[in-house]
Write a protein that holds these residues in place. Structure first.
Motif, PDB file in Angstrom:
ATOM      1  N   ASP A 196       0.730  -1.243  -0.106  1.00 32.24           N
ATOM      2  CA  ASP A 196       0.111  -0.115  -0.013  1.00 32.24           C
ATOM      3  C   ASP A 196       0.895   1.289   0.158  1.00 32.24           C
ATOM      4  O   ASP A 196       1.058   1.774   1.067  1.00 32.24           O
ATOM      5  N   GLU A 198       0.451   4.275  -1.143  1.00 26.82           N
ATOM      6  CA  GLU A 198      -0.508   5.652  -0.731  1.00 26.82           C
ATOM      7  C   GLU A 198      -0.268   5.875   0.681  1.00 26.82           C
ATOM      8  O   GLU A 198      -0.189   6.977   1.050  1.00 26.82           O
ATOM      9  N   ASN A 199      -0.303   4.916   1.280  1.00 29.00           N
ATOM     10  CA  ASN A 199      -0.519   5.090   3.074  1.00 29.00           C
ATOM     11  C   ASN A 199       0.832   4.330   3.636  1.00 29.00           C
ATOM     12  O   ASN A 199       0.676   4.159   4.952  1.00 29.00           O
ATOM     13  N   TYR A 223       8.202   6.646  -1.353  1.00 29.48           N
ATOM     14  CA  TYR A 223       6.803   6.535  -2.448  1.00 29.48           C
ATOM     15  C   TYR A 223       6.222   8.018  -2.939  1.00 29.48           C
ATOM     16  O   TYR A 223       5.973   8.073  -4.122  1.00 29.48           O
ATOM     17  N   GLN A 224       6.115   8.773  -1.782  1.00 23.27           N
ATOM     18  CA  GLN A 224       5.652   9.998  -2.212  1.00 23.27           C
ATOM     19  C   GLN A 224       6.548  10.690  -3.123  1.00 23.27           C
ATOM     20  O   GLN A 224       6.150  11.453  -4.138  1.00 23.27           O
ATOM     21  N   LYS A 227       6.019   9.276  -6.612  1.00 24.65           N
ATOM     22  CA  LYS A 227       4.932   9.934  -7.362  1.00 24.65           C
ATOM     23  C   LYS A 227       4.964  11.416  -7.630  1.00 24.65           C
ATOM     24  O   LYS A 227       4.414  11.728  -8.724  1.00 24.65           O
ATOM     25  N   TYR A 285      -0.983  13.958  -8.954  1.00 20.90           N
ATOM     26  CA  TYR A 285      -0.833  13.441  -7.576  1.00 20.90           C
ATOM     27  C   TYR A 285      -0.614  14.523  -6.523  1.00 20.90           C
ATOM     28  O   TYR A 285      -0.002  15.329  -6.761  1.00 20.90           O
ATOM     29  N   PRO A 287      -0.471  14.179  -2.140  1.00 18.62           N
ATOM     30  CA  PRO A 287      -0.539  13.514  -0.836  1.00 18.62           C
ATOM     31  C   PRO A 287      -1.789  13.358  -0.335  1.00 18.62           C
ATOM     32  O   PRO A 287      -2.329  14.592   0.088  1.00 18.62           O
ATOM     33  N   SER A 288      -2.266  12.315   0.147  1.00 23.44           N
ATOM     34  CA  SER A 288      -3.555  12.504   0.987  1.00 23.44           C
ATOM     35  C   SER A 288      -3.355  13.093   2.251  1.00 23.44           C
ATOM     36  O   SER A 288      -4.452  13.631   2.994  1.00 23.44           O
TER      37      SER A 288
END
Length: 353
Positions: A196, A198-199, A223-224, A227, A285, A287-288
């Motif tokens: 995962d 994204e998180n 990862y961030q 992206k 993109y 970040p959440s």
């Protein structure tokens, strides 16, 4: 007439030169983005002091497996020690190096390609990897795979040579030892890989906190960065696509055609837009973690800014690891290349209109 021709040639040469320089810097940004994707896709956790043992991590992972946890990370631990003596006993010469001890996937901790040989497997306790400068100094030759070196009174077989500027390093796998012994090797650096992506940072923070593994100096979300860099290198393509659409729209509008031809032109523009989106792999993109849970939370971005400033101030006093420094440099090169490409496009558009 001759003066106009010379002026035209100079302008043409200047445009071509600008285009070449902008394209070159954009290609550099693409190459750096590829390096980020290849070497930095993990959450890097950094402590001020070595506090984590492999045995602690093994126990936690075994428990997560028994509970069938859906977010089990792949973890590599590593520790760097400075001013360690390495010896080429064949020639009798020695030097000081930085010794990196790894427990896990060695390729996760050093963001470079190999000049000769390869990284060690987790089971290889007799091998080592050194850098090109160390190979030259100890052996007079960079291709030293299979030769032997001695450190801490133990002989290691060289399995690989790193092709990089971070000179005088040696990388080994952690020695096997008695389980839960008092002298277990402790680590200050973790590389945590998740499916995962994204998180991933949130999962890493939860892993550290819930298992009582202390308070790290920082978390670095590779990862961030991967992206964001991937999105950035596509911006020049999006700009080109947008310019083509605007140019085509003006041409359709300027024809003053019948409603039927106008409709055909609009459909053509829509199809062209879809093709350009597919060709440029367009996506945005963000970040959440940068999205507030509720829009009425007006202090959200102020608190985020304060957190970033606090994080930067903490980094000033922490150890600077080569992998983290290289990630920052590669992200900077991505940004510089993209900005240069956009400026080049704007300049050429202005000159061509």
């Amino acid at each position: 007439m001759m003066h106009k021709q010379i002026h035209f040639r100079r302008r043409f040469i200047w445009k071509i030169t600008t285009l070449v320089v902008g394209a070159f810097l954009w290609i550099v940004s693409i190459i750096n983005q590829m390096y980020i994707s290849d070497y930095h896709t993990a959450v890097s956790v950094r402590y001020h002091e070595p506090v984590i043992t492999r045995q602690q991590i093994d126990i936690i992972l075994e428990d997560m497996i028994s509970r069938e946890d859906n977010y089990i990370p792949e973890i590599t631990l590593w520790q760097r020690e400075e001013n360690i003596d390495i010896t080429n006993e064949g020639k009798g010469n020695s030097m000081k190096i930085s010794l990196i001890t790894v427990a896990g996937d060695m390729s996760k901790i050093y963001p470079v390609s190999m000049l000769y040989g390869g990284y060690l497997t987790a089971e290889d306790k007799m091998g080592c990897v050194i850098d090109r400068a160390t190979a030259y100094r100890l052996y007079g030759n960079p291709n030293v795979v299979g030769m032997k070196s001695c450190i801490h009174n133990k002989e290691y077989i060289i399995r690989g040579v790193i092709d990089e500027i971070d000179s005088n390093v040696m990388i080994i796998q952690e020695e096997e030892g008695p389980y839960k012994s008092l002298d277990d090797k402790k680590y200050s650096c973790l590389e945590m890989s998740y499916t995962d992506t994204e998180n991933a940072k949130l999962l890493a923070e939860r892993f550290i906190t819930t298992n009582g593994l202390g308070t790290p100096d920082t978390y670095i979300d590779g990862y961030q960065n991967q992206k964001l860099s991937y999105m950035l290198i596509h911006i020049p393509l999006w700009f080109s696509a947008l310019y083509i659409l605007i140019y085509a729209s003006r041409k359709v509008y300027s024809l003053n055609a019948s409603p039927v031809l106008t409709l055909i032109g609009i459909v053509g523009l829509i199809l062209l837009s879809i093709i350009l989106i597919k060709l440029t792999n367009m996506y945005i993109y963000y970040p959440s973690s940068m999205i507030p849970n509720k829009w009425s939370d007006f202090d959200f971005f102020i608190s985020k800014l304060k957190l970033i400033i606090f994080s930067l101030s903490r980094k000033e006093g922490m150890a600077q690891y080569y992998k983290d420094i290289i990630l920052r440099k590669r992200m900077l090169m991505v940004i510089i290349g993209v900005v240069a490409a956009i400026i080049t496009e704007l300049y050429l558009v202005k000159k061509c209109n």
